[in-house]
Design an enzyme around this catalytic site. Structure first.
Site, PDB file in Angstrom:
ATOM      1  N   THR A 358     -35.845  26.600 -13.747  1.00  0.00           N
ATOM      2  CA  THR A 358     -36.537  27.676 -13.054  1.00  0.00           C
ATOM      3  C   THR A 358     -35.932  29.003 -13.478  1.00  0.00           C
ATOM      4  O   THR A 358     -34.718  29.110 -13.658  1.00  0.00           O
ATOM      5  CB  THR A 358     -36.461  27.496 -11.524  1.00  0.00           C
ATOM      6  OG1 THR A 358     -37.161  28.563 -10.888  1.00  0.00           O
ATOM      7  CG2 THR A 358     -35.026  27.498 -11.030  1.00  0.00           C
ATOM      8  N   HIS A 410     -24.508  15.678  -5.759  1.00  0.00           N
ATOM      9  CA  HIS A 410     -23.119  15.247  -5.910  1.00  0.00           C
ATOM     10  C   HIS A 410     -22.955  13.741  -5.686  1.00  0.00           C
ATOM     11  O   HIS A 410     -21.909  13.167  -5.988  1.00  0.00           O
ATOM     12  CB  HIS A 410     -22.238  16.011  -4.919  1.00  0.00           C
ATOM     13  CG  HIS A 410     -20.822  16.187  -5.378  1.00  0.00           C
ATOM     14  ND1 HIS A 410     -20.315  15.572  -6.502  1.00  0.00           N
ATOM     15  CD2 HIS A 410     -19.792  16.924  -4.865  1.00  0.00           C
ATOM     16  CE1 HIS A 410     -19.049  15.903  -6.652  1.00  0.00           C
ATOM     17  NE2 HIS A 410     -18.711  16.727  -5.670  1.00  0.00           N
TER      18      HIS A 410
END
Length: 439
Positions: A358, A410
């Protein structure tokens, strides 16, 4: 013998889409439609699809704008035994009545009986017209297909309220106090907007205090997916910055020859797509996802590129980006961007990406933390290019710098991998020759 009514159903919008929102009726209730006409628009979380008339006849609505409808549900009927009514009044007597009473035009303001009716309006335009007491027939339409939009209603109202008042009547020739100046009261033939008591209050002449509008299906789905991403993934963001001097030099040097040979400009995004593919090959978990208790590592490089449209953010996918050159990437990007903004993109074009890029820099963003596009595990955020002083070979020099951000899950990607991935992106764009010779 009268023919049975033929249903208008919500069209299939893609494998994973089960419902949508009836965004607007293109054809008025009770109007005559031709087979193949678009009668309404169904808005989903991916795109907007028209529902078409399968036969010619009179359209009867069975659902209202704003309703949530299931794929395959009946939202209307068409009576194929009915025919359009043509007015017999001569054109010189009544120009508005000389046309076919219910033509296929979505901008017609003539009903099936040949009389004047309310012009076609967007849902937001219809709602604010009702709230402010505005007669839609008096509003000048500027929307697509002749639709009266919300800004049209507001502009009409502002013009009406700000119009000069009629002069006060001449007072009688007797001593009397000076007449009070005329008030800005609209003509009695037009409903007065309920600024003080209605849901929209004014802070000044013709200016509402607030305006409400329904969230589009796409906007609702975007909101839902963003919240889900925050709740279901352990999102972390790491940052770095890159010197774009070499990329800018290459674009400047080969801009004209690239345009002449390939018929398209060489932009920045193709460099970052190539850099992302290189980094994904080096750190494959960033190209993966979690399914239940399993980690799935994608062996293809389908890169989603975020495109901003009036309806919201769309992310068309560049398939097999690792197998495409700069020219092919630029052409696909340009085609996707045009189709997305014209609302002509296919649902299949938005599905199946493995990683997303993006670019908030096109809007001036200097630094941000992008949110994951589930079920993907990584998203790269590009930002504005800004000349800043940096230290190079113990000398302070001015360089065109860009902050880079990698948001990642994560649960699947460790910090070491995330940092290494972003460093690899930095190395590739600072030395773009490495991508060409694969080192």
């Amino acid at each position: 013998m009268a023919q049975a009514a033929v249903p208008v159903v919500v069209p299939n919008a893609g494998e994973s889409i089960t419902e949508g929102i009836l965004a607007r009726w293109i054809k008025p209730n009770g109007s005559f439609v031709q087979a193949g006409d678009d009668v309404c628009e169904i808005e989903t979380d991916k795109t907007t699809n028209p529902a078409k008339a399968s036969v010619s006849g009179i359209l009867i609505w069975k659902a209202q704008e704003g309703d949530t409808v299931q794929i395959g549900a009946i939202i209307g009927e068409i009576d194929p035994s009915a025919q359009p009514v043509v007015s017999t009044v001569p054109a010189s007597d009544s120009p508005a009545s000389s046309s076919v009473a219910a033509s296929g035009s979505s901008t017609s303001s003539v009903n099936v009986n040949g009389g004047a009716s309310v012009p076609p309006m967007t849902p937001a335009g219809r709602r604010i017209a009702a709230e402010l007491g505005v007669n839609p027939a008096e509003v000048t339409a500027t929307g697509r297909h002749g639709l009266v939009t919300k800004p049209d209603v507001i502009a009409h109202l502002a013009g009406r309220v700000d119009a000069p008042a009629s002069p006060p009547p001449t007072p009688a020739p007797i001593p009397a106090p000076t007449p009070a100046p005329a008030t800005l009261t609209p003509p009695t033939s037009t409903p007065t907007p309920a600024f003080a008591t209605g849901p929209v209050a004014a802070t000044g002449p013709g200016r509402p205090r607030e305006i409400r509008e329904r969230m589009s299906g796409l906007r609702q789905k975007i909101a839902q997916r963003l919240v889900e991403a925050q709740h279901t993934a352990a999102i972390l963001t790491t940052f770095n910055e890159a010197d774009l001097s070499r990329v800018i030099e290459l674009r400047t040097k080969y801009k004209e020859s690239f345009q002449k040979k390939h018929g398209i400009s060489l932009g920045f995004m193709s460099f970052f797509i190539k850099a992302a593919v290189d980094a994904l090959k080096t750190y494959p978990r960033v190209n993966g996802r979690i399914e239940g208790n399993e980690i799935v590592i994608n062996q293809v490089y389908d890169i989603g590129v975020a495109v901003s449209t009036e309806r919201g953010l769309m992310v068309p996918v560049i398939r097999d980006a690792d197998q495409k050159g700069f020219a092919t990437l630029e052409k696909e990007l340009a085609a996707y961007a045009t189709r997305a903004r014209e609302n002509k993109i296919d649902v299949a074009d938005l599905q199946g990406g493995t990683f997303t890029i993006t670019n908030g820099g096109v809007f001036g963003s200097l630094l941000s933390t992008p949110i994951l596009n589930p079920p993907q595990s990584g998203i790269l955020g590009m930002h504005a290019i800004q000349k800043r002083p940096v230290v190079l070979d113990d000398q302070v020099v001015i360089r065109p710098m860009m902050y880079l951000a990698l948001s990642y899950d994560h649960r699947i990607i460790d910090g070491r991998e995330a940092v290494g991935f972003l460093v690899r992106i930095k190395e590739c764009v600072e030395n773009p020759e490495r991508m060409l010779i694969d080192i």
